[in-house]
Design an enzyme around this catalytic site. Structure first.
Site, PDB file in Angstrom:
ATOM      1  N   GLU A   1       0.883  -1.165   0.000  1.00  0.00           N
ATOM      2  CA  GLU A   1       0.000   0.000   0.000  1.00  0.00           C
ATOM      3  C   GLU A   1       0.916   1.208   0.000  1.00  0.00           C
ATOM      4  O   GLU A   1       1.691   1.410   0.935  1.00  0.00           O
ATOM      5  CB  GLU A   1      -0.911  -0.029   1.232  1.00  0.00           C
TER       6      GLU A   1
ATOM      7  N   CYS B   1      -2.041   8.375   4.095  1.00  0.00           N
ATOM      8  CA  CYS B   1      -2.026   7.858   2.732  1.00  0.00           C
ATOM      9  C   CYS B   1      -3.380   8.015   2.060  1.00  0.00           C
ATOM     10  O   CYS B   1      -3.482   7.945   0.829  1.00  0.00           O
ATOM     11  CB  CYS B   1      -1.606   6.389   2.724  1.00  0.00           C
TER      12      CYS B   1
END
Length: 683
Positions: A257, A296
């Site tokens: 990720e 993020c």
């Protein structure tokens, strides 16, 4: 000395802190910790996980692991103030720490609950129905999940030292796979404190969790088939790790990720004064300031109708001026803390300069050191701190490449104008793959068009409107129930998603064999396997004596036209197939008037039940009902009921029994099949 690691169920520190990374308070610059793993026996730690960790976790069922997760979450809840206090040194406000600490604890509670509700109290997960591979039923196929035999290496980012570790650890632990966690250096001391709490609780099975504080060069050289790597961080680091031989040819699973230029779209209907416009402004400011934009999932691109850009900027500016106070998180009234480090601040400002050079206009905020509130409450410019005030850039050309490729990982967003739904979707796609895109709109047509055009570019899409604005968890909040990850630039990986994350730590295998052998392996009775019809009625047996395959074969009952008409009158179900011979005969599915399916199911219950009080406490449901053969007046039915799966509950004096129910006619043709669920006492 350097921050310790927890390896092979012992705390370990390097012999010297020479060369250790220095981690400083994000607000004051004060030294907090030195971090190094120099000399750590990484190969030994991995082997310890594969042997001791695998053995200790393998002794536990899914439900037993789930109960341990719940108890660990309770321990962390009791001591979370310690983690809040440490998080402040990393620049986290109380709200930021709540997102991280309570978010991580919440993930553990969620996986504990889902593990007990959605998984068997066993070691194997059956995936889907069995496939018949022979006409006589003697050869079947069944997909199963079993845990991977190695170690889950979890490499985490600096922005969420607690949540980032626990959201990976919870599903791997539930799957029965031991963890070796490597937190990012700038906030490793928070992760170390959290692991220390778990160690002190005494709840961790031997070898189930290890922690490496510091860099781990050479770690991938010791990985092998059966191991798994879950990485969160930069795309460049992910690509380097992904290219290692252990991943490319060694069979090590790798999921990542990474960077994500997430977008949020303001719908054309979301004009100033509408609830959608207000919700969009609130959400954008939250994503700019929560964790100082170091998420993020934060909004990097605000995609806005060209006619609404000025109104949006004015509203965002006003909200920031009214609500955002930048400073030391320990000072009263501060709502936004510093970045994690001075190095991170320099990197954010460097990326903002790139965006300005590419044509971005600084519409809100600037590159200078902001005035901040110090820990003592005074105001000033804190040169030792890592402070950046919220920055919003405005691009005249929404297709400027840098606006879709340069990420300033801080309180920075770019406003990009669009003219149509098609253009808005195209701008979303220019991000190259994102973790999340949100849209504020109350127009179902716009929502549908945007989702259909952008879903393939996103791991998650949030639709925000007046009906869910108060209850929405927000653009930047991954939920443990839903998948977290995204395609392309976002890394192409997948975490969370409820039980999906557990299955990511397991191997799906197609198992072939006889019904008896498949029953033995899976703990689930398969049609054609041995059944025990002798002895007491299965409903007279508690969980202590009930066995898979215990079965009752009922007597037959003849169906009459009067039965059908009585049921129709009593229930009000006078559908023509039951009441009109001519119309029913014209239907290609029926030979004429037929019995109601629910009449047959009701009769079946009467045929197999043992009515006296006993171990069976309640009928809790019916699943997978299928009607296969119509029943006409004059036909007879009987039922075979077999104990299919037995699931004791760890915390209760009863468990769930799933029964295979098959209704057959006088020709032994299958009329209906379904699962009956009952709650049965353990004793």
């Amino acid at each position: 000395m350097s921050l310790p690691s927890y390896l092979r169920d012992q705390w370990w520190s390097p012999a010297s802190d020479e060369g250790a990374a220095e981690v400083r308070d994000a607000s004051t610059g004060e030294l907090v910790a030195r971090v190094s793993a120099e000399g750590a026996d990484l190969a030994g730690a991995l082997e310890y996980a594969r042997t001791v960790g695998q053995a200790s976790l393998g002794e536990l069922t899914f439900h037993q692991r789930a109960m341990l997760l719940k108890r660990m979450a309770q321990v962390l809840t009791e001591r979370k103030q310690e983690l809040y206090d440490l998080s402040a040194r990393a620049g986290a406000t109380r709200t930021d720490a709540w997102i991280d600490v309570d978010g991580g604890i919440g993930a553990m509670f969620t996986y504990s609950s889902k593990g007990r509700r959605e998984l068997p109290n066993a070691h194997v997960i059956v995936d889907g129905p069995a496939e018949s591979l022979a006409k006589d039923g003697s050869f079947l196929g069944q997909h199963i999940f079993t845990r991977l035999p190695g170690v889950a290496v979890q490499i985490n980012a600096f922005n969420f030292p607690v949540w980032g570790l626990l959201e990976k650890f919870a599903p791997s632990f539930l799957a029965g796979m031991p963890t070796l966690a490597k937190p990012a250096t700038p906030t490793a001391y928070v992760a170390e404190a959290m692991v220390r709490i778990l160690v002190e609780s005494g709840l961790l099975p031997a070898g189930s969790l290890q922690l490496v504080s510091g860099s781990v060069p050479g770690l991938f050289d010791h990985l092998r088939l059966g191991d798994l790597v879950a990485f969160t961080g930069s795309a460049s680091t992910a690509e380097r790790l992904r290219s290692h031989d252990s991943v490319q040819t060694g069979g090590v699973r790798f999921t990542s990720e990474t960077d994500s230029i997430n977008a949020s779209v303001l719908g054309p209907d979301a004009l100033p004064g509408t609830p959608e416009f207000d919700a969009y402004v609130k959400q954008l400011v939250v994503e700019l300031t929560a964790k100082a934009g170091q998420k993020c999932t934060a909004i990097r691109r605000a995609i806005v109708p060209a006619a609404s850009v000025d109104d949006l900027l004015a509203a965002v500016r006003s909200r920031i001026e009214e609500r955002v106070v930048v400073g030391d998180p320990r000072a009263e009234g501060v709502t936004m803390g510093p970045l994690a480090s001075r190095e991170q601040r320099a990197e954010v400002l460097r990326q903002v300069a790139r965006l300005v050079e590419a044509g971005g206009e600084l519409a809100i905020g600037g590159l200078d050191q902001p005035s901040v509130r110090r820990g003592d409450g005074s105001l000033g410019v804190e040169l030792e701190g890592a402070f950046v005030a919220p920055i919003v850039l405005r691009f005249a050309d929404a297709r400027t490449p840098e606006a879709h490729s340069v990420e300033a990982f801080g309180p920075v967003a770019a406003v990009l104008p669009y003219g149509s739904a098609t253009e808005a979707a195209q701008l979303v796609a220019l991000g190259g793959g994102s973790l999340v895109t949100s849209a504020a709109t109350h127009d179902p047509d716009f929502a549908r068009e945007l989702v259909m055009a952008t879903a393939a570019y996103n791991g998650r899409i949030l639709l925000l409107d007046r009906d869910d604005a108060r209850t929405s968890t927000g653009h930047g909040s991954p939920m443990p129930h839903l998948v977290h990850g995204g395609p392309g630039r976002a890394g192409g990986g997948e975490e969370l998603g409820g039980i999906r994350a557990v299955l990511n730590h397991m191997q799906r295998t197609a198992l072939q064999g006889s019904p008896d052998l498949l029953t033995a392996v899976t703990g689930v009775w398969h049609e054609g396997a041995a059944a025990e019809t002798e002895g007491p009625h299965p409903f007279r047996k508690s969980l202590a004596t009930l066995r898979i395959g215990d079965q009752v074969q009922s007597e037959s009952r003849r169906v009459t036209l009067d039965d059908i008409e009585t049921f129709a009158t009593f229930t009000g179900d006078t559908f023509y197939a039951h009441m009109d011979e001519e119309a029913a005969a014209a239907n290609p599915f029926f030979p004429g008037r037929v019995a109601h399916g629910y009449l047959l199911v009701s009769w079946a219950a009467g045929l197999f039940v043992d009515p006296a009080p006993g171990p069976v406490l309640a009928n809790s449901g019916l699943e997978n009902l299928r009607f296969l053969t119509p029943v006409s007046p004059g036909d007879s039915i009987r039922v075979a009921l077999t104990a299919k799966q037995i699931t004791p509950r760890e915390t209760d004096e009863y468990g769930e029994v799933r029964w295979d129910a098959r209704i057959l006619n006088q020709k032994d043709e299958l009329v209906a099949s379904y699962d009956v669920l009952t709650l049965v006492a353990k004793e």
